[in-house]
Design an enzyme around this catalytic site. Structure first.
Site, PDB file in Angstrom:
ATOM      1  NE  ARG A  34      35.592  19.485  54.699  1.00  0.00           N
ATOM      2  CZ  ARG A  34      34.274  19.142  54.747  1.00  0.00           C
ATOM      3  NH1 ARG A  34      33.466  19.727  55.220  1.00  0.00           N
ATOM      4  NH2 ARG A  34      33.761  17.897  53.768  1.00  0.00           N
TER       5      ARG A  34
ATOM      6  CB  VAL B 156      42.874  12.835  63.541  1.00  0.00           C
ATOM      7  CG1 VAL B 156      42.898  14.296  64.140  1.00  0.00           C
ATOM      8  CG2 VAL B 156      41.634  12.693  62.823  1.00  0.00           C
TER       9      VAL B 156
ATOM     10  CB  SER C 107      47.338  34.326  62.213  1.00  0.00           C
ATOM     11  OG  SER C 107      47.456  32.989  63.150  1.00  0.00           O
TER      12      SER C 107
ATOM     13  CG  HIS D 172      48.444  19.397  66.252  1.00  0.00           C
ATOM     14  ND1 HIS D 172      46.965  19.535  66.059  1.00  0.00           N
ATOM     15  CD2 HIS D 172      48.795  18.984  67.391  1.00  0.00           C
ATOM     16  CE1 HIS D 172      46.714  19.145  67.154  1.00  0.00           C
ATOM     17  NE2 HIS D 172      47.900  18.859  68.097  1.00  0.00           N
TER      18      HIS D 172
HETATM   19  C1  GRF Z   1      46.476  27.315  64.781  1.00  0.00           C
HETATM   20  O1  GRF Z   1      46.761  26.997  66.011  1.00  0.00           O
HETATM   21  C2  GRF Z   1      47.057  25.857  63.996  1.00  0.00           C
HETATM   22  O2  GRF Z   1      48.399  25.281  64.592  1.00  0.00           O
HETATM   23  C3  GRF Z   1      45.818  24.835  63.962  1.00  0.00           C
HETATM   24  O3  GRF Z   1      44.800  25.935  63.749  1.00  0.00           O
HETATM   25  C4  GRF Z   1      45.113  27.266  64.148  1.00  0.00           C
HETATM   26  C5  GRF Z   1      44.760  28.015  63.021  1.00  0.00           C
HETATM   27  O4  GRF Z   1      45.305  29.446  63.194  1.00  0.00           O
HETATM   28  N1  GRF Z   1      45.981  23.934  63.074  1.00  0.00           N
HETATM   29  P1  GRF Z   1      44.954  30.505  62.254  1.00  0.00           P
HETATM   30  O5  GRF Z   1      43.868  30.324  61.551  1.00  0.00           O
HETATM   31  O6  GRF Z   1      46.401  30.133  61.268  1.00  0.00           O
HETATM   32  O7  GRF Z   1      45.296  31.906  62.941  1.00  0.00           O
END
Ligand code: GRF
Length: 205
Positions: free
Chosen positions: A91, A144, A14, A109
């Protein structure tokens, strides 16, 4: 010429679609040179292919972290990618990858770092009982979720929230924040001073 970015994802995609949408609407001046995934069945990779992006699966099985990353970097260099955007890429990058693209890799994040790094950040925040959480776009370093922070957005946590409703509220902000952060980097409007990412002098906020 438009600046080339790459999206690395492992899941639903998304954030990738939010970035792609911002480009389509003319809010972000960039070109998605490729979408790379370590999961052949990532829904985000299928969507990228549908839209017509260069969608690349790289098999991680049987490879060391660095061996895998060397293949990714090869694809990025072939396409003159200037900025790598991790968007749900599950990863940890090798020191090799980080050094090849230092200061040119972003991650989003779903928490207000440095609180709640790692997996299931929204659930961690909910379980901890914080009253506010949010999302963070940061540069990627060897750790991380530890790199210098570009932008954050805050959302309230309500008594009736579940980890899922909180995650949905945060995700809405992620979709606005990530394209803005990418634009700031591509327009060369930021400087990193120690751990602090600042608007260059003379830049209006
Ligand atoms: C999101 O919540 C992002 O913050 C985290 O992983 C999720 C990815 O969601 N790193 P999408 O695949 O972009 O919908």
């Amino acid at each position: 010429m438009k600046k080339k970015i790459a999206i690395l994802l492992s899941g639903r995609g998304s954030n990738f679609l939010a970035i792609s949408g911002a480009i389509e609407r003319g809010e972000l001046d960039a070109e998605i040179a490729c979408v790379i995934s370590d999961r052949a069945d990532a829904p985000g990779l299928a969507k990228a292919r549908e839209i017509g992006y260069d969608a690349i699966f790289i098999e991680p099985k049987g490879k060391s972290r660095e061996e895998f990353d060397r293949l990714v970097v090869e694809e990025l260099k072939k396409r003159n990618v200037e900025l790598v955007c991790l968007a749900g890429f599950m990863r940890i990058l090798s020191p090799y990858f980080v050094s090849e693209y230092r200061g040119r890799i972003l991650n989003i994040h779903p928490a207000l770092l440095p609180a709640f790094p790692g997996l299931e950040a929204q659930r961690q925040a909910w379980e901890h009982g914080v009253k506010y959480s949010g999302c963070t776009v940061h540069f990627v370093d060897e750790g991380v979720d530890t790199g210098p922070i570009l932008l954050q957005a805050v959302v309230p946590v309500y008594d009736h929230d579940t980890p899922e409703t909180l995650a949905a509220r945060i995700l809405e902000e992620e979709h606005k924040l990530y394209p803005r952060a990418i634009a700031l980097v591509l327009e060369d409007r930021l400087e990193i001073v120690g751990r602090r990412v600042l608007l260059k002098k003379g830049q209006a906020k």
